[in-house]
Enzyme design. Structure first.
Site, PDB file in Angstrom:
ATOM      1  N   LYS A 106      26.949  -8.746 -25.867  1.00 30.52           N
ATOM      2  CA  LYS A 106      27.630  -9.560 -24.836  1.00 30.52           C
ATOM      3  C   LYS A 106      29.130  -9.278 -24.805  1.00 30.52           C
ATOM      4  O   LYS A 106      29.706  -9.065 -23.750  1.00 30.52           O
ATOM      5  CB  LYS A 106      27.419 -11.062 -25.107  1.00 30.52           C
ATOM      6  CG  LYS A 106      25.965 -11.491 -25.140  1.00 30.52           C
ATOM      7  CD  LYS A 106      25.825 -12.994 -25.375  1.00 30.52           C
ATOM      8  CE  LYS A 106      26.348 -13.464 -26.721  1.00 30.52           C
ATOM      9  NZ  LYS A 106      25.632 -12.910 -27.900  1.00 30.52           N
ATOM     10  N   ARG A 155      25.036 -22.071 -24.819  1.00 24.52           N
ATOM     11  CA  ARG A 155      24.130 -21.703 -25.908  1.00 24.52           C
ATOM     12  C   ARG A 155      23.087 -22.774 -26.170  1.00 24.52           C
ATOM     13  O   ARG A 155      22.260 -22.601 -27.080  1.00 24.52           O
ATOM     14  CB  ARG A 155      24.936 -21.490 -27.186  1.00 24.52           C
ATOM     15  CG  ARG A 155      25.255 -20.052 -27.505  1.00 24.52           C
ATOM     16  CD  ARG A 155      26.120 -20.064 -28.750  1.00 24.52           C
ATOM     17  NE  ARG A 155      26.054 -18.885 -29.536  1.00 24.52           N
ATOM     18  CZ  ARG A 155      26.958 -17.893 -29.507  1.00 24.52           C
ATOM     19  NH1 ARG A 155      27.948 -17.922 -28.667  1.00 24.52           N
ATOM     20  NH2 ARG A 155      26.853 -16.888 -30.328  1.00 24.52           N
ATOM     21  N   ARG A 176      29.669  -4.449 -37.356  1.00 25.52           N
ATOM     22  CA  ARG A 176      30.630  -4.761 -36.281  1.00 25.52           C
ATOM     23  C   ARG A 176      32.065  -4.857 -36.788  1.00 25.52           C
ATOM     24  O   ARG A 176      32.333  -5.433 -37.834  1.00 25.52           O
ATOM     25  CB  ARG A 176      30.241  -6.084 -35.612  1.00 25.52           C
ATOM     26  CG  ARG A 176      31.305  -6.601 -34.647  1.00 25.52           C
ATOM     27  CD  ARG A 176      30.779  -7.594 -33.670  1.00 25.52           C
ATOM     28  NE  ARG A 176      30.207  -8.780 -34.278  1.00 25.52           N
ATOM     29  CZ  ARG A 176      29.554  -9.727 -33.594  1.00 25.52           C
ATOM     30  NH1 ARG A 176      29.369  -9.589 -32.286  1.00 25.52           N
ATOM     31  NH2 ARG A 176      29.074 -10.774 -34.213  1.00 25.52           N
ATOM     32  N   ARG A 185      34.266  -9.757 -39.168  1.00 21.25           N
ATOM     33  CA  ARG A 185      34.236 -11.223 -39.132  1.00 21.25           C
ATOM     34  C   ARG A 185      33.559 -11.782 -40.376  1.00 21.25           C
ATOM     35  O   ARG A 185      32.582 -11.222 -40.861  1.00 21.25           O
ATOM     36  CB  ARG A 185      33.473 -11.686 -37.894  1.00 21.25           C
ATOM     37  CG  ARG A 185      34.327 -11.696 -36.650  1.00 21.25           C
ATOM     38  CD  ARG A 185      33.546 -11.884 -35.381  1.00 21.25           C
ATOM     39  NE  ARG A 185      32.477 -12.879 -35.451  1.00 21.25           N
ATOM     40  CZ  ARG A 185      31.652 -13.131 -34.447  1.00 21.25           C
ATOM     41  NH1 ARG A 185      31.756 -12.457 -33.315  1.00 21.25           N
ATOM     42  NH2 ARG A 185      30.714 -14.036 -34.572  1.00 21.25           N
ATOM     43  N   ARG A 187      22.080 -17.379 -37.848  1.00 20.68           N
ATOM     44  CA  ARG A 187      22.496 -17.330 -36.439  1.00 20.68           C
ATOM     45  C   ARG A 187      21.322 -16.954 -35.548  1.00 20.68           C
ATOM     46  O   ARG A 187      21.179 -17.466 -34.435  1.00 20.68           O
ATOM     47  CB  ARG A 187      23.658 -16.359 -36.285  1.00 20.68           C
ATOM     48  CG  ARG A 187      24.948 -16.956 -36.847  1.00 20.68           C
ATOM     49  CD  ARG A 187      25.986 -15.916 -37.180  1.00 20.68           C
ATOM     50  NE  ARG A 187      26.430 -15.184 -36.017  1.00 20.68           N
ATOM     51  CZ  ARG A 187      27.123 -14.035 -36.090  1.00 20.68           C
ATOM     52  NH1 ARG A 187      27.426 -13.526 -37.252  1.00 20.68           N
ATOM     53  NH2 ARG A 187      27.484 -13.439 -34.997  1.00 20.68           N
TER      54      ARG A 187
HETATM   55  P1  ADP Z   1      27.571 -10.034 -29.126  1.00 17.44           P
HETATM   56  O1  ADP Z   1      28.868 -10.361 -28.424  1.00 17.44           O
HETATM   57  O2  ADP Z   1      26.389 -10.233 -28.236  1.00 17.44           O
HETATM   58  O3  ADP Z   1      27.457 -10.699 -30.443  1.00 17.44           O
HETATM   59  P2  ADP Z   1      28.760  -7.376 -29.551  1.00 17.44           P
HETATM   60  O4  ADP Z   1      29.147  -6.881 -28.204  1.00 17.44           O
HETATM   61  O5  ADP Z   1      29.839  -7.876 -30.414  1.00 17.44           O
HETATM   62  O6  ADP Z   1      27.579  -8.480 -29.417  1.00 17.44           O
HETATM   63  O7  ADP Z   1      27.964  -6.186 -30.286  1.00 17.44           O
HETATM   64  C1  ADP Z   1      27.481  -6.326 -31.618  1.00 17.44           C
HETATM   65  C2  ADP Z   1      27.637  -4.978 -32.338  1.00 17.44           C
HETATM   66  O8  ADP Z   1      26.731  -4.032 -31.775  1.00 17.44           O
HETATM   67  C3  ADP Z   1      29.023  -4.358 -32.238  1.00 17.44           C
HETATM   68  O9  ADP Z   1      29.324  -3.718 -33.449  1.00 17.44           O
HETATM   69  C4  ADP Z   1      28.895  -3.359 -31.100  1.00 17.44           C
HETATM   70  O10 ADP Z   1      29.792  -2.267 -31.246  1.00 17.44           O
HETATM   71  C5  ADP Z   1      27.449  -2.908 -31.235  1.00 17.44           C
HETATM   72  N1  ADP Z   1      26.839  -2.602 -29.942  1.00 17.44           N
HETATM   73  C6  ADP Z   1      27.057  -3.229 -28.752  1.00 17.44           C
HETATM   74  N2  ADP Z   1      26.306  -2.680 -27.780  1.00 17.44           N
HETATM   75  C7  ADP Z   1      25.584  -1.688 -28.375  1.00 17.44           C
HETATM   76  C8  ADP Z   1      24.610  -0.748 -27.889  1.00 17.44           C
HETATM   77  N3  ADP Z   1      24.229  -0.733 -26.592  1.00 17.44           N
HETATM   78  N4  ADP Z   1      24.093   0.121 -28.777  1.00 17.44           N
HETATM   79  C9  ADP Z   1      24.464   0.104 -30.090  1.00 17.44           C
HETATM   80  N5  ADP Z   1      25.376  -0.751 -30.608  1.00 17.44           N
HETATM   81  C10 ADP Z   1      25.931  -1.641 -29.760  1.00 17.44           C
HETATM   82  P1  ADP Z   2      27.922 -13.914 -31.610  1.00 17.66           P
HETATM   83  O1  ADP Z   2      28.306 -12.614 -32.137  1.00 17.66           O
HETATM   84  O2  ADP Z   2      26.874 -14.623 -32.413  1.00 17.66           O
HETATM   85  O3  ADP Z   2      27.582 -13.913 -30.174  1.00 17.66           O
HETATM   86  P2  ADP Z   2      30.245 -15.681 -31.165  1.00 17.66           P
HETATM   87  O4  ADP Z   2      31.546 -15.078 -31.448  1.00 17.66           O
HETATM   88  O5  ADP Z   2      29.850 -15.872 -29.759  1.00 17.66           O
HETATM   89  O6  ADP Z   2      29.165 -14.841 -31.969  1.00 17.66           O
HETATM   90  O7  ADP Z   2      30.137 -17.113 -31.885  1.00 17.66           O
HETATM   91  C1  ADP Z   2      30.501 -17.269 -33.248  1.00 17.66           C
HETATM   92  C2  ADP Z   2      30.154 -18.687 -33.676  1.00 17.66           C
HETATM   93  O8  ADP Z   2      30.925 -19.626 -32.906  1.00 17.66           O
HETATM   94  C3  ADP Z   2      28.707 -19.101 -33.466  1.00 17.66           C
HETATM   95  O9  ADP Z   2      27.874 -18.716 -34.541  1.00 17.66           O
HETATM   96  C4  ADP Z   2      28.844 -20.627 -33.361  1.00 17.66           C
HETATM   97  O10 ADP Z   2      29.033 -21.230 -34.635  1.00 17.66           O
HETATM   98  C5  ADP Z   2      30.171 -20.769 -32.600  1.00 17.66           C
HETATM   99  N1  ADP Z   2      29.939 -20.835 -31.141  1.00 17.66           N
HETATM  100  C6  ADP Z   2      30.400 -19.939 -30.213  1.00 17.66           C
HETATM  101  N2  ADP Z   2      30.030 -20.314 -28.982  1.00 17.66           N
HETATM  102  C7  ADP Z   2      29.303 -21.447 -29.113  1.00 17.66           C
HETATM  103  C8  ADP Z   2      28.622 -22.302 -28.211  1.00 17.66           C
HETATM  104  N3  ADP Z   2      28.600 -22.074 -26.881  1.00 17.66           N
HETATM  105  N4  ADP Z   2      27.972 -23.392 -28.735  1.00 17.66           N
HETATM  106  C9  ADP Z   2      27.982 -23.656 -30.043  1.00 17.66           C
HETATM  107  N5  ADP Z   2      28.595 -22.894 -30.952  1.00 17.66           N
HETATM  108  C10 ADP Z   2      29.255 -21.794 -30.502  1.00 17.66           C
END
Ligand code: ADP
Ligand code: ADP
Ligand code: ZN
Length: 218
Positions: free
Chosen positions: A16, A91, A128, A161, A172
């Site tokens: 995302k 979420r 990541r 992180r 998670r």
């Molecule tokens: P989210 O916001 O849904 O938690 P991220 O965009 O942070 O996900 O991506 C999670 C990890 O996976 C990051 O290290 C990112 O570089 C990697 N990643 C994202 N998209 C892809 C993909 N299409 N293929 C492989 N790795 C990916």
């Molecule tokens: P992810 O890589 O899991 O998509 P985020 O950076 O979006 O991670 O979120 C990190 C943490 O922040 C989550 O595990 C949760 O504890 C909190 N968080 C983020 N967005 C929300 C939400 N919309 N509702 C509840 N908790 C949230």
């Protein structure tokens, strides 16, 4: 004026944030990430950050009322007047309902669900690296930065992180399946959703998301 509200759904690690940064540039929409907002609060030592910390560290969701107030405050600012891109919100179904009650007839809501199987998530999350300045994300193996430790976009420092450990990821993912997965069904029944195969390359996922967003905007 029609306001585009683009919502990215998907498991932690689905991609995302990666796509949100690119889509925000391409569509000229502000990128609103509730995870980033909580981390900003944490680094600034605010009361909200203090309250959220324990939940985030353990891999649980932060309670809805804390998230919703913070989100409404953010999307109420001027830069969101023409629309915005939501990453990591809603979420829970309660969050989706709260957002729904705030939106008006001029808001055009579109929902993209980025699908990635659990089997791929742990490797993605434990590798990541995130930019502390602009929120861009990298992966040690799948998407390394050009220069180790620094962001290609802004030169900011990259770090791992605290909640991106193998143990916390399991929690998670469990929270995702219990509380967040039902949000897709909630939107499917009300506004429709588009699904994208998140196991493709980042460029392919981007093209697919962009096509969904633009189809949507017409
Ligand atoms: P989210 O916001 O849904 O938690 P991220 O965009 O942070 O996900 O991506 C999670 C990890 O996976 C990051 O290290 C990112 O570089 C990697 N990643 C994202 N998209 C892809 C993909 N299409 N293929 C492989 N790795 C990916
Ligand atoms: P992810 O890589 O899991 O998509 P985020 O950076 O979006 O991670 O979120 C990190 C943490 O922040 C989550 O595990 C949760 O504890 C909190 N968080 C983020 N967005 C929300 C939400 N919309 N509702 C509840 N908790 C949230
Ligand atoms: Zn950066």
């Amino acid at each position: 004026m029609v306001r585009q509200v683009l919502i990215l759904l998907g498991a932690p690690g689905a991609g995302k944030g990666t796509q949100a940064v690119r889509l925000a540039d391409a569509l000229s929409l502000p990128h609103v990430s509730t995870g980033d907002l909580f981390r900003e609060n944490l680094s600034q030592g605010t009361a909200l950050g203090e309250k959220a910390k324990g939940y985030m560290d353990s891999g649980a969701l932060v309670p809805d009322e804390l998230v919703v107030d913070m989100l409404f405050d953010r999307v109420g600012r001027d830069d969101c007047g023409g629309g915005y891109l939501l990453d990591g919100f809603p979420r829970t179904v309660a969050q989706a309902e709260a957002l729904g009650s705030r939106l008006g007839a001029d808001d055009r809501v579109r929902v993209i669900d980025i699908e990635v199987p659990d089997s791929a998530i742990v490797e993605r999350i434990t590798g990541r690296l995130s930019c502390g300045s602009c929120g861009a994300v990298y992966h040690r193996t799948f998407n390394p930065p050009a220069a180790e430790g620094s962001c290609d976009r802004c030169g900011g420092a990259l770090s791992q992180r605290a909640d991106d450990s193998a143990e916390v990821v399991e929690k998670r993912l469990a929270a995702y399946h219990e509380q967040t997965a039902p949000v897709a069904g909630w939107y499917r029944e009300r506004v429709g959703i588009q699904t994208v195969d998140g196991t493709q390359s980042p460029d392919e996922v981007f093209s697919a998301c962009r096509a969904c967003a633009e189809e949507v905007a017409s």
